[in-house]
Design an enzyme around this catalytic site. Structure first.
Site, PDB file in Angstrom:
ATOM      1  N   GLY A   1       0.783  -1.239   0.000  1.00  0.00           N
ATOM      2  CA  GLY A   1       0.000   0.000   0.000  1.00  0.00           C
ATOM      3  C   GLY A   1       0.811   1.284   0.000  1.00  0.00           C
ATOM      4  O   GLY A   1       0.305   2.326   0.405  1.00  0.00           O
ATOM      5  N   SER A   2       2.049   1.236  -0.532  1.00  0.00           N
ATOM      6  CA  SER A   2       2.821   2.490  -0.534  1.00  0.00           C
ATOM      7  C   SER A   2       2.262   3.484  -1.560  1.00  0.00           C
ATOM      8  O   SER A   2       2.332   4.702  -1.353  1.00  0.00           O
ATOM      9  CB  SER A   2       4.310   2.232  -0.771  1.00  0.00           C
ATOM     10  OG  SER A   2       4.562   1.816  -2.082  1.00  0.00           O
ATOM     11  N   ASN A   3       1.686   2.986  -2.649  1.00  0.00           N
ATOM     12  CA  ASN A   3       1.054   3.921  -3.607  1.00  0.00           C
ATOM     13  C   ASN A   3      -0.236   4.507  -3.041  1.00  0.00           C
ATOM     14  O   ASN A   3      -0.546   5.670  -3.289  1.00  0.00           O
ATOM     15  CB  ASN A   3       0.805   3.223  -4.942  1.00  0.00           C
ATOM     16  CG  ASN A   3       2.060   3.190  -5.796  1.00  0.00           C
ATOM     17  OD1 ASN A   3       2.510   4.222  -6.292  1.00  0.00           O
ATOM     18  ND2 ASN A   3       2.657   2.013  -5.934  1.00  0.00           N
TER      19      ASN A   3
ATOM     20  N   ARG B   1      -5.122  -8.817  -8.710  1.00  0.00           N
ATOM     21  CA  ARG B   1      -6.242  -9.570  -9.280  1.00  0.00           C
ATOM     22  C   ARG B   1      -6.542  -9.023 -10.658  1.00  0.00           C
ATOM     23  O   ARG B   1      -6.436  -7.811 -10.873  1.00  0.00           O
ATOM     24  CB  ARG B   1      -7.507  -9.374  -8.427  1.00  0.00           C
ATOM     25  CG  ARG B   1      -7.376  -9.729  -6.990  1.00  0.00           C
ATOM     26  CD  ARG B   1      -7.872 -11.095  -6.680  1.00  0.00           C
ATOM     27  NE  ARG B   1      -9.208 -11.381  -7.157  1.00  0.00           N
ATOM     28  CZ  ARG B   1      -9.637 -12.628  -7.388  1.00  0.00           C
ATOM     29  NH1 ARG B   1      -8.834 -13.652  -7.204  1.00  0.00           N
ATOM     30  NH2 ARG B   1     -10.884 -12.841  -7.798  1.00  0.00           N
TER      31      ARG B   1
ATOM     32  N   HIS C   1       1.879   0.536 -13.082  1.00  0.00           N
ATOM     33  CA  HIS C   1       2.693  -0.647 -13.387  1.00  0.00           C
ATOM     34  C   HIS C   1       4.168  -0.241 -13.433  1.00  0.00           C
ATOM     35  O   HIS C   1       4.510   0.784 -14.030  1.00  0.00           O
ATOM     36  CB  HIS C   1       2.264  -1.236 -14.738  1.00  0.00           C
ATOM     37  CG  HIS C   1       2.993  -2.484 -15.075  1.00  0.00           C
ATOM     38  ND1 HIS C   1       2.678  -3.710 -14.511  1.00  0.00           N
ATOM     39  CD2 HIS C   1       4.055  -2.713 -15.884  1.00  0.00           C
ATOM     40  CE1 HIS C   1       3.504  -4.628 -14.971  1.00  0.00           C
ATOM     41  NE2 HIS C   1       4.345  -4.054 -15.806  1.00  0.00           N
TER      42      HIS C   1
ATOM     43  N   GLU D   1      -7.677  -6.214 -21.152  1.00  0.00           N
ATOM     44  CA  GLU D   1      -6.343  -6.729 -21.493  1.00  0.00           C
ATOM     45  C   GLU D   1      -5.370  -6.418 -20.353  1.00  0.00           C
ATOM     46  O   GLU D   1      -5.236  -5.248 -19.965  1.00  0.00           O
ATOM     47  CB  GLU D   1      -5.872  -6.022 -22.779  1.00  0.00           C
ATOM     48  CG  GLU D   1      -4.599  -6.551 -23.368  1.00  0.00           C
ATOM     49  CD  GLU D   1      -4.064  -5.622 -24.475  1.00  0.00           C
ATOM     50  OE1 GLU D   1      -2.897  -5.746 -24.817  1.00  0.00           O
ATOM     51  OE2 GLU D   1      -4.837  -4.766 -24.959  1.00  0.00           O
TER      52      GLU D   1
ATOM     53  N   ASP E   1      -2.639  -5.139 -18.198  1.00  0.00           N
ATOM     54  CA  ASP E   1      -1.642  -4.075 -18.366  1.00  0.00           C
ATOM     55  C   ASP E   1      -1.673  -3.482 -19.768  1.00  0.00           C
ATOM     56  O   ASP E   1      -0.639  -3.013 -20.269  1.00  0.00           O
ATOM     57  CB  ASP E   1      -0.225  -4.588 -18.022  1.00  0.00           C
ATOM     58  CG  ASP E   1      -0.104  -5.014 -16.565  1.00  0.00           C
ATOM     59  OD1 ASP E   1      -0.792  -4.426 -15.715  1.00  0.00           O
ATOM     60  OD2 ASP E   1       0.682  -5.938 -16.279  1.00  0.00           O
TER      61      ASP E   1
ATOM     62  N   GLU F   1       7.062   6.080  -8.926  1.00  0.00           N
ATOM     63  CA  GLU F   1       5.629   5.737  -8.883  1.00  0.00           C
ATOM     64  C   GLU F   1       4.884   6.683  -7.954  1.00  0.00           C
ATOM     65  O   GLU F   1       3.774   7.129  -8.247  1.00  0.00           O
ATOM     66  CB  GLU F   1       5.432   4.301  -8.371  1.00  0.00           C
ATOM     67  CG  GLU F   1       5.881   3.217  -9.326  1.00  0.00           C
ATOM     68  CD  GLU F   1       5.524   1.821  -8.808  1.00  0.00           C
ATOM     69  OE1 GLU F   1       4.401   1.622  -8.310  1.00  0.00           O
ATOM     70  OE2 GLU F   1       6.383   0.923  -8.904  1.00  0.00           O
TER      71      GLU F   1
HETATM   72  C1  GRF Z   1       3.941  -1.296  -7.319  1.00  0.00           C
HETATM   73  O1  GRF Z   1       5.229  -1.532  -7.822  1.00  0.00           O
HETATM   74  C2  GRF Z   1       2.946  -1.147  -8.446  1.00  0.00           C
HETATM   75  O2  GRF Z   1       3.482  -0.538  -9.583  1.00  0.00           O
HETATM   76  C3  GRF Z   1       2.609  -2.577  -8.755  1.00  0.00           C
HETATM   77  O3  GRF Z   1       2.559  -3.217  -7.489  1.00  0.00           O
HETATM   78  C4  GRF Z   1       3.400  -2.500  -6.575  1.00  0.00           C
HETATM   79  C5  GRF Z   1       2.518  -2.115  -5.416  1.00  0.00           C
HETATM   80  O4  GRF Z   1       3.235  -1.525  -4.360  1.00  0.00           O
HETATM   81  N1  GRF Z   1       1.359  -2.662  -9.477  1.00  0.00           N
HETATM   82  P1  GRF Z   1       2.463  -0.849  -3.154  1.00  0.00           P
HETATM   83  O5  GRF Z   1       1.510  -1.928  -2.593  1.00  0.00           O
HETATM   84  O6  GRF Z   1       1.709   0.333  -3.689  1.00  0.00           O
HETATM   85  O7  GRF Z   1       3.510  -0.480  -2.167  1.00  0.00           O
END
Ligand code: GRF
Length: 207
Positions: free
Chosen positions: A13-15, A92, A110, A144, A146, A175
């Protein structure tokens, strides 16, 4: 566009955290209405609760099909008035019910320059291929994997001594900048999808 986000996660969950931070700091004009994880042990659920965000687990193993699980996720998102779904490490495939409920309103991030290195282990794929540049892609989600229209990309160099871990860390930092920016682009509007292409109108692109 409705600025209520639903963030789907499976792990760290860092994003998600980067989106929440950007909102708190005023770089992203949105609200996270709910975080949904398909795994109860996702670290991101703790982060969400810590930030005071509604967070729940809908474990896919409790459902007999992908469609049934998707429908349960859609139900929770719609109940909270979500307008844009952000996949953030959601491991998923997104099925018909989610795609139909949120047409051109699901984003994914991604860790490669798509269409290079889709799927899992994108950073390892880039190193093993010998790529000199990799990066980040934020794209609209289609059926599709990605493969949807690209909203934003950022490059990250691949260094000679890189391991999947060191490259992943460098890409992850990018990211965390790219995802809030891309969400802001989507929410501001002034874009359309033309075949495979995500196109911003001239005034939106120069804003
Ligand atoms: C990230 O590298 C994202 O690009 C990919 O999965 C990873 C998720 O990281 N889809 P986080 O859970 O957001 O830390």
């Amino acid at each position: 566009m409705n600025r209520r986000l639903g963030v789907l996660i499976s792990g760290r969950g860092s994003n998600l955290q980067a989106l929440a931070d950007a909102i708190r700091e005023g770089r992203l004009q949105a609200a996270i209405a709910v975080v949904v994880s398909n795994r109860a042990d996702a670290k991101g659920l703790e982060r969400a609760r810590h930030a005071g965000i509604d967070a729940l687990c809908i474990d896919h193993r409790g459902f007999t099909s992908r469609e049934e699980h998707d429908r349960a996720v859609v139900h929770e998102l719609q109940a909270r008035g979500v307008g844009l779904v952000c996949l953030a490490g959601y491991m998923r495939l997104v099925g018909g019910p989610l795609l139909d409920a949120f047409p051109n309103a699901i984003l994914n991030i991604h860790p490669s320059l798509l269409p290079a290195f889709p799927g899992v282990d994108a950073q390892r794929q880039a190193i093993e291929h010998g790529a000199k540049v990799s990066g980040v892609t934020v794209h609209l989600v289609t059926a599709e994997l990605d493969g949807g229209p690209i909203v934003l990309q950022r490059t990250v160099p691949v260094l000679d001594g890189d391991t999947p871990e060191t490259l992943s860390a460098r890409i992850l930092a990018e990211e965390h900048r790219a995802y809030p920016e891309a969400v802001q682009v989507i929410l501001e509007g002034g874009w359309r999808v033309d075949g495979r292409r995500f196109v911003r109108s001239v005034s939106a692109a120069s804003a």
